[in-house]
Design a protein around this motif. Sequence first.
Motif, mmCIF file in Angstrom:
data_model
loop_
_atom_site.group_PDB
_atom_site.id
_atom_site.type_symbol
_atom_site.label_atom_id
_atom_site.label_comp_id
_atom_site.label_asym_id
_atom_site.label_seq_id
_atom_site.Cartn_x
_atom_site.Cartn_y
_atom_site.Cartn_z
ATOM 1 N N LEU A 166 -60.569 9.218 3.642
ATOM 2 C CA LEU A 166 -59.564 9.459 2.603
ATOM 3 C C LEU A 166 -58.968 8.495 1.893
ATOM 4 O O LEU A 166 -58.564 8.457 0.558
ATOM 5 C CB LEU A 166 -58.501 10.571 3.209
ATOM 6 N N LYS A 167 -58.608 7.473 2.657
ATOM 7 C CA LYS A 167 -57.905 6.195 1.946
ATOM 8 C C LYS A 167 -58.871 5.727 1.026
ATOM 9 O O LYS A 167 -58.397 5.126 -0.044
ATOM 10 C CB LYS A 167 -57.583 5.351 3.210
ATOM 11 N N ASN A 168 -60.059 5.529 1.186
ATOM 12 C CA ASN A 168 -61.033 5.233 0.303
ATOM 13 C C ASN A 168 -61.099 6.005 -0.800
ATOM 14 O O ASN A 168 -61.214 5.346 -2.056
ATOM 15 C CB ASN A 168 -62.382 5.097 0.926
ATOM 16 N N TRP A 169 -61.056 7.390 -0.775
ATOM 17 C CA TRP A 169 -61.257 8.188 -1.970
ATOM 18 C C TRP A 169 -60.134 7.869 -2.865
ATOM 19 O O TRP A 169 -60.104 7.641 -4.073
ATOM 20 C CB TRP A 169 -60.846 9.675 -1.635
ATOM 21 N N VAL A 170 -58.759 7.675 -2.260
ATOM 22 C CA VAL A 170 -57.500 7.315 -3.133
ATOM 23 C C VAL A 170 -57.752 6.093 -3.887
ATOM 24 O O VAL A 170 -57.509 6.095 -4.734
ATOM 25 C CB VAL A 170 -56.455 7.176 -2.213
ATOM 26 N N SER A 171 -58.338 4.949 -3.247
ATOM 27 C CA SER A 171 -58.586 3.724 -3.918
ATOM 28 C C SER A 171 -59.615 3.723 -5.084
ATOM 29 O O SER A 171 -59.527 3.050 -5.806
ATOM 30 C CB SER A 171 -58.910 2.497 -3.063
ATOM 31 N N LEU A 172 -60.519 4.757 -4.918
ATOM 32 C CA LEU A 172 -61.401 4.718 -5.975
ATOM 33 C C LEU A 172 -61.194 5.743 -7.092
ATOM 34 O O LEU A 172 -61.903 5.741 -7.943
ATOM 35 C CB LEU A 172 -62.816 5.365 -5.260
ATOM 36 N N GLN A 173 -59.956 6.249 -6.963
ATOM 37 C CA GLN A 173 -60.025 7.755 -7.903
ATOM 38 C C GLN A 173 -59.934 7.164 -9.379
ATOM 39 O O GLN A 173 -60.489 8.080 -10.258
ATOM 40 C CB GLN A 173 -58.896 8.501 -7.528
ATOM 41 N N SER A 174 -59.447 5.991 -9.786
ATOM 42 C CA SER A 174 -59.042 6.005 -11.181
ATOM 43 C C SER A 174 -60.426 5.195 -11.823
ATOM 44 O O SER A 174 -60.355 5.144 -13.055
ATOM 45 C CB SER A 174 -58.211 4.803 -11.351
ATOM 46 N N GLU A 175 -61.361 4.550 -10.845
ATOM 47 C CA GLU A 175 -62.304 4.179 -11.645
ATOM 48 C C GLU A 175 -63.666 5.302 -11.909
ATOM 49 O O GLU A 175 -64.535 4.796 -12.440
ATOM 50 C CB GLU A 175 -63.053 3.195 -10.754
ATOM 51 N N TYR A 176 -63.527 6.253 -11.124
ATOM 52 C CA TYR A 176 -64.783 7.191 -11.183
ATOM 53 C C TYR A 176 -64.259 8.607 -11.489
ATOM 54 O O TYR A 176 -63.157 8.972 -11.667
ATOM 55 C CB TYR A 176 -65.420 7.355 -9.765
ATOM 56 N N ASP A 177 -65.417 9.399 -12.101
ATOM 57 C CA ASP A 177 -65.358 10.833 -12.382
ATOM 58 C C ASP A 177 -65.350 11.277 -10.840
ATOM 59 O O ASP A 177 -66.521 11.409 -10.434
ATOM 60 C CB ASP A 177 -66.399 11.329 -13.278
ATOM 61 N N SER A 178 -64.356 11.948 -10.128
ATOM 62 C CA SER A 178 -64.321 12.265 -8.951
ATOM 63 C C SER A 178 -64.056 13.880 -8.677
ATOM 64 O O SER A 178 -63.290 14.394 -9.042
ATOM 65 C CB SER A 178 -63.123 11.522 -8.136
ATOM 66 N N TYR A 179 -65.000 14.402 -7.803
ATOM 67 C CA TYR A 179 -64.986 15.654 -7.284
ATOM 68 C C TYR A 179 -64.435 15.446 -5.826
ATOM 69 O O TYR A 179 -65.429 15.037 -5.006
ATOM 70 C CB TYR A 179 -66.193 16.328 -7.463
ATOM 71 N N TYR A 180 -63.512 16.161 -5.477
ATOM 72 C CA TYR A 180 -63.119 16.245 -3.923
ATOM 73 C C TYR A 180 -62.940 17.801 -3.379
ATOM 74 O O TYR A 180 -62.096 18.453 -4.179
ATOM 75 C CB TYR A 180 -61.929 15.348 -3.601
ATOM 76 N N CYS A 181 -63.755 18.166 -2.447
ATOM 77 C CA CYS A 181 -63.761 19.453 -2.141
ATOM 78 C C CYS A 181 -63.278 19.713 -0.718
ATOM 79 O O CYS A 181 -63.140 18.938 0.020
ATOM 80 C CB CYS A 181 -65.072 19.712 -2.512
ATOM 81 N N VAL A 182 -62.570 21.050 -0.398
ATOM 82 C CA VAL A 182 -62.265 21.158 0.676
ATOM 83 C C VAL A 182 -63.499 22.198 1.254
ATOM 84 O O VAL A 182 -63.628 23.366 0.802
ATOM 85 C CB VAL A 182 -60.987 21.904 1.157
#
Length: 332
Positions: free
Chosen positions: A26-42
């Motif tokens: 999750l910490k990685n996801w947060v650091s990547l969010q502004s650079e990529y088109d991101s889909y995060y799913c439950v």
Amino acid sequence: MEKRKVIFSGMQPSGSLTLGNYLGALKNWVSLQSEYDSYYCVVDMHAITVPKEPKDLRRNTLEVLANYIAAGLDPEQVTLFIQSHVPAHAELAWILNCFSYYGELSRMTQFKDKSKKQDSNAITAGLFTYPVLMAADILLYQADLVPVGEDQRQHLEITRDIAQRFNNRFSETFTVPEAYISKDVAKIMSLQDPNSKMSKSDSNENAYILLMDKPDVIRRKFKRSVTDSVGVVNYTDEQPGIKNLINIYSKITNKQPEEIAGEYQGKGYAELKEDVAEVVIEELKPIQEKIDYLLKNKDYLEKIYIEGAQKAEIAAQKTLRKVKRKVGFISR
Ligand code: AQP
């Protein structure tokens, strides 16, 4: 303008999230969010591959979504949604099941580990084909990158194999995704058995720290964590319990593991355990305040997952239409 790369990842609401899920992914996801088109799913459909009480699943699904946002995922920047709200996941999974083999699925370590914990009559076909559903999740969004913990590397490999097989059989259909695994300490281990990973579905609650655990609980769990009888703090594979505590400390403070081990020369394990507990409590404090707030504002969470599913659906349908056409289904 160059098209932004796509990221997809998800976590199962098989419990509430652990420190392993947070530090490993999750910490990685947060650091990547502004650079990529991101889909995060439950990924609630994955969570029913082993027995799960409906009321717990409902609660954990909202908790995981709240954990995502509280840890720093910004719903304005990323698409957050619940897997079962986008039926294309199930549809593509079926098609990909027909391009996946018994042999390769039998080799999946997670299946072997999880099926060992079940009565053999209770091992579901869903648990066996779990990696195919995961492949469908990723391939639907034409993801370039999949940020996961080290434990998921094998599932990423099979996703790539399935994508390549489909592309070779028909024509270029899926982007073949890369795993994005943070180089430093990608795996947090159980506090009770430092040779197996920390898992939210562990039957022993002392084995994991939940993002929602209160400070006293965190202190108690670290105090009881299993170490060894060496008595000296070293950063070595020979002392997996101590190594894991140092890794947790290092991941949060960004200090090098060897430097941390050096600071504990001449000190006992109890001091290391206490200090690790305190850095974890500090790290989780703002996250916990936000989780509390979000779980009291269910209308807000509902708005996020409804809008997220609408956006996800558009991207998913685009891929699914292409796949159906290629395999020979008639469109209506
Ligand atoms: N111990 C861990 N260390 C580092 N990363 C971890 N992840 C999970 N455990 C650790 C990463 O968190 C994400 C969550 O994936 P998941 O919920 O789909 O399933 P999982 O990997 O099976 O996680 P758990 O917590 O172990 O769940 P259960 O107990 O239900 O099986 C993934 O990116 C994973 O790498």
